[in-house]
Design a protein around this motif. Structure first.
Motif, PDB file in Angstrom:
ATOM      1  N   GLY A  12       0.796  -1.217   0.000  1.00 17.88           N
ATOM      2  CA  GLY A  12       0.000   0.000   0.000  1.00 17.88           C
ATOM      3  C   GLY A  12       0.829   1.268   0.000  1.00 17.88           C
ATOM      4  O   GLY A  12       0.281   2.369  -0.104  1.00 17.88           O
ATOM      5  N   VAL A  13       2.150   1.133   0.115  1.00 19.77           N
ATOM      6  CA  VAL A  13       3.052   2.291   0.101  1.00 19.77           C
ATOM      7  C   VAL A  13       4.097   2.097  -0.999  1.00 19.77           C
ATOM      8  O   VAL A  13       4.036   2.743  -2.036  1.00 19.77           O
ATOM      9  N   LEU A  14       5.055   1.214  -0.767  1.00 18.23           N
ATOM     10  CA  LEU A  14       6.058   0.925  -1.792  1.00 18.23           C
ATOM     11  C   LEU A  14       5.527  -0.025  -2.859  1.00 18.23           C
ATOM     12  O   LEU A  14       6.056  -0.080  -3.969  1.00 18.23           O
ATOM     13  N   GLU A  15       4.507  -0.773  -2.494  1.00 19.04           N
ATOM     14  CA  GLU A  15       3.811  -1.618  -3.457  1.00 19.04           C
ATOM     15  C   GLU A  15       2.364  -1.150  -3.575  1.00 19.04           C
ATOM     16  O   GLU A  15       1.733  -0.813  -2.568  1.00 19.04           O
ATOM     17  N   ILE A  16       1.844  -1.147  -4.782  1.00 20.70           N
ATOM     18  CA  ILE A  16       0.431  -0.845  -5.021  1.00 20.70           C
ATOM     19  C   ILE A  16      -0.305  -2.189  -5.032  1.00 20.70           C
ATOM     20  O   ILE A  16      -0.040  -3.037  -5.884  1.00 20.70           O
ATOM     21  N   TYR A  84      -0.531 -10.108  -3.084  1.00 20.27           N
ATOM     22  CA  TYR A  84       0.343  -9.645  -2.009  1.00 20.27           C
ATOM     23  C   TYR A  84       1.421  -8.709  -2.554  1.00 20.27           C
ATOM     24  O   TYR A  84       1.693  -7.654  -1.975  1.00 20.27           O
ATOM     25  N   LEU A  85       2.048  -9.077  -3.657  1.00 23.24           N
ATOM     26  CA  LEU A  85       3.174  -8.315  -4.195  1.00 23.24           C
ATOM     27  C   LEU A  85       2.730  -7.111  -5.018  1.00 23.24           C
ATOM     28  O   LEU A  85       3.475  -6.136  -5.139  1.00 23.24           O
ATOM     29  N   GLY A  86       1.545  -7.177  -5.601  1.00 15.87           N
ATOM     30  CA  GLY A  86       1.040  -6.045  -6.371  1.00 15.87           C
ATOM     31  C   GLY A  86       2.003  -5.599  -7.457  1.00 15.87           C
ATOM     32  O   GLY A  86       2.624  -6.415  -8.140  1.00 15.87           O
ATOM     33  N   THR A  87       2.142  -4.287  -7.589  1.00 18.28           N
ATOM     34  CA  THR A  87       3.084  -3.699  -8.533  1.00 18.28           C
ATOM     35  C   THR A  87       3.897  -2.628  -7.798  1.00 18.28           C
ATOM     36  O   THR A  87       3.435  -2.069  -6.796  1.00 18.28           O
ATOM     37  N   ALA A 115       8.112 -13.587   1.956  1.00 14.23           N
ATOM     38  CA  ALA A 115       8.044 -12.235   1.397  1.00 14.23           C
ATOM     39  C   ALA A 115       9.419 -11.669   1.077  1.00 14.23           C
ATOM     40  O   ALA A 115       9.598 -11.032   0.038  1.00 14.23           O
ATOM     41  N   ARG A 116      10.393 -11.871   1.969  1.00 21.22           N
ATOM     42  CA  ARG A 116      11.714 -11.253   1.733  1.00 21.22           C
ATOM     43  C   ARG A 116      12.303 -11.732   0.414  1.00 21.22           C
ATOM     44  O   ARG A 116      12.804 -10.922  -0.391  1.00 21.22           O
ATOM     45  N   GLU A 117      12.268 -13.032   0.187  1.00 20.93           N
ATOM     46  CA  GLU A 117      12.870 -13.572  -1.019  1.00 20.93           C
ATOM     47  C   GLU A 117      12.189 -13.026  -2.276  1.00 20.93           C
ATOM     48  O   GLU A 117      12.862 -12.611  -3.236  1.00 20.93           O
ATOM     49  N   ARG A 118      10.877 -12.981  -2.266  1.00 23.18           N
ATOM     50  CA  ARG A 118      10.154 -12.517  -3.447  1.00 23.18           C
ATOM     51  C   ARG A 118      10.322 -11.017  -3.662  1.00 23.18           C
ATOM     52  O   ARG A 118      10.522 -10.563  -4.797  1.00 23.18           O
ATOM     53  N   GLU A 119      10.242 -10.234  -2.602  1.00 23.95           N
ATOM     54  CA  GLU A 119      10.355  -8.779  -2.763  1.00 23.95           C
ATOM     55  C   GLU A 119      11.778  -8.352  -3.100  1.00 23.95           C
ATOM     56  O   GLU A 119      11.974  -7.384  -3.838  1.00 23.95           O
ATOM     57  N   SER A 120      12.752  -9.085  -2.591  1.00 21.38           N
ATOM     58  CA  SER A 120      14.137  -8.778  -2.958  1.00 21.38           C
ATOM     59  C   SER A 120      14.374  -9.076  -4.432  1.00 21.38           C
ATOM     60  O   SER A 120      15.029  -8.311  -5.140  1.00 21.38           O
ATOM     61  N   THR A 121      13.830 -10.192  -4.903  1.00 19.91           N
ATOM     62  CA  THR A 121      14.009 -10.581  -6.305  1.00 19.91           C
ATOM     63  C   THR A 121      13.286  -9.630  -7.257  1.00 19.91           C
ATOM     64  O   THR A 121      13.845  -9.183  -8.266  1.00 19.91           O
ATOM     65  N   LEU A 122      12.033  -9.298  -6.923  1.00 16.10           N
ATOM     66  CA  LEU A 122      11.222  -8.475  -7.818  1.00 16.10           C
ATOM     67  C   LEU A 122      11.550  -6.992  -7.739  1.00 16.10           C
ATOM     68  O   LEU A 122      11.653  -6.301  -8.760  1.00 16.10           O
ATOM     69  N   TYR A 123      11.683  -6.487  -6.506  1.00 18.58           N
ATOM     70  CA  TYR A 123      11.729  -5.038  -6.301  1.00 18.58           C
ATOM     71  C   TYR A 123      13.033  -4.532  -5.688  1.00 18.58           C
ATOM     72  O   TYR A 123      13.231  -3.324  -5.582  1.00 18.58           O
ATOM     73  N   HIS A 124      13.896  -5.437  -5.260  1.00 18.75           N
ATOM     74  CA  HIS A 124      15.216  -5.074  -4.715  1.00 18.75           C
ATOM     75  C   HIS A 124      15.120  -4.109  -3.530  1.00 18.75           C
ATOM     76  O   HIS A 124      15.916  -3.184  -3.402  1.00 18.75           O
ATOM     77  N   PHE A 125      14.128  -4.350  -2.648  1.00 14.00           N
ATOM     78  CA  PHE A 125      13.999  -3.502  -1.472  1.00 14.00           C
ATOM     79  C   PHE A 125      15.218  -3.610  -0.562  1.00 14.00           C
ATOM     80  O   PHE A 125      15.529  -2.673   0.182  1.00 14.00           O
ATOM     81  N   ASP A 126      15.918  -4.741  -0.628  1.00 16.23           N
ATOM     82  CA  ASP A 126      17.129  -4.911   0.182  1.00 16.23           C
ATOM     83  C   ASP A 126      18.250  -3.975  -0.265  1.00 16.23           C
ATOM     84  O   ASP A 126      19.173  -3.698   0.511  1.00 16.23           O
ATOM     85  N   GLU A 127      18.154  -3.464  -1.480  1.00 18.39           N
ATOM     86  CA  GLU A 127      19.124  -2.486  -1.971  1.00 18.39           C
ATOM     87  C   GLU A 127      18.614  -1.056  -1.798  1.00 18.39           C
ATOM     88  O   GLU A 127      19.400  -0.112  -1.804  1.00 18.39           O
TER      89      GLU A 127
END
Length: 212
Positions: A12-16, A84-87, A115-127
């Motif tokens: 709802g913030v970094l992901e729509i 869950y992951l949205g865009t 969630a961490r694995e998927r969001e890191s792969t898709l959106y690179h939030f860890d970077e």
């Protein structure tokens, strides 16, 4: 400990993340009364959000409780993750990326195992940020004040120097109760303006009162 800090929510913030209706589609497909999926899975969803169940166990429980075979179970979970992951909220992500070096950056998110694995792969939030605090990894969900305390401690910042951004009012109120400044996300324009004002103000002295 005197650094200015910005901590953001993900969904709802970094992901729509609009609702996709995937649960209702599965209930129709399985000829189940409306609400059956969440009624049967409620404790599993809760366990996944605080990390007391593994992702493999989630898959097993989905199959058993909803009577799904292997391919059906995989399709069900794929639709769960799609919602869950949205865009990515590209404009806000790009703005936050431009803050590197200006302040400490973190994420505090109510999450789910995997969630961490998927969001890191898709959106690179860890970077994108220095620290990500996921509820399924700490066993605590917002609005529990301990979640905010952990986020600040991980970034080695004082709560009053942190601006927390979330799209859920109760979490914003909890952040303020934890001593942080907080902003309810409604759109990118107002959020970016609020972050800019926070950075312009700089770290607060101990006797200064933070802005809402």
């Amino acid at each position: 400990m005197t650094a200015t800090c910005v901590i953001l929510d993900i969904g709802g913030v970094l992901e729509i993340t609009p609702e996709t209706g995937w649960v209702q589609r599965w209930e129709e497909r399985l000829e189940l009364p409306l609400g059956t999926v969440h009624d049967r899975m409620r404790d599993v969803w809760r366990a996944g959000s605080v990390g007391s169940i593994s992702e493999r166990e989630v898959h097993e429980q989905v199959a058993v409780r909803l009577g799904l075979d292997g391919p059906q179970g995989q399709a069900f979970m794929a639709e769960l993750w799609a919602e869950y992951l949205g865009t990515p909220n590209e404009d806000l992500i790009d703005y936050v990326r431009g803050l590197h070096g200006r302040c400490r950056l973190g994420i505090l998110s109510n999450s789910f195992v995997g969630a961490r694995e998927r969001e890191s792969t898709l959106y690179h939030f860890d970077e994108l940020v220095e620290q990500i605090v996921y509820s399924h990894e700490i066993g605590i969900e917002k609005p529990d004040l301990r979640a905010f305390e952990i986020a600040c401690a991980n970034l080695n910042v004082r709560p009053e120097n942190c601006l927390f951004i979330d799209d859920v009012e109760v979490n914003v109120e909890a952040a303020r109760a934890a001593g942080m400044q907080a902003h309810l996300f409604e759109d990118n324009t107002r959020t970016i303006r609020r972050i800019a004002a926070h950075l312009d103000a700089g770290p607060l002295a101990p006797d200064r009162v933070p802005l809402a």
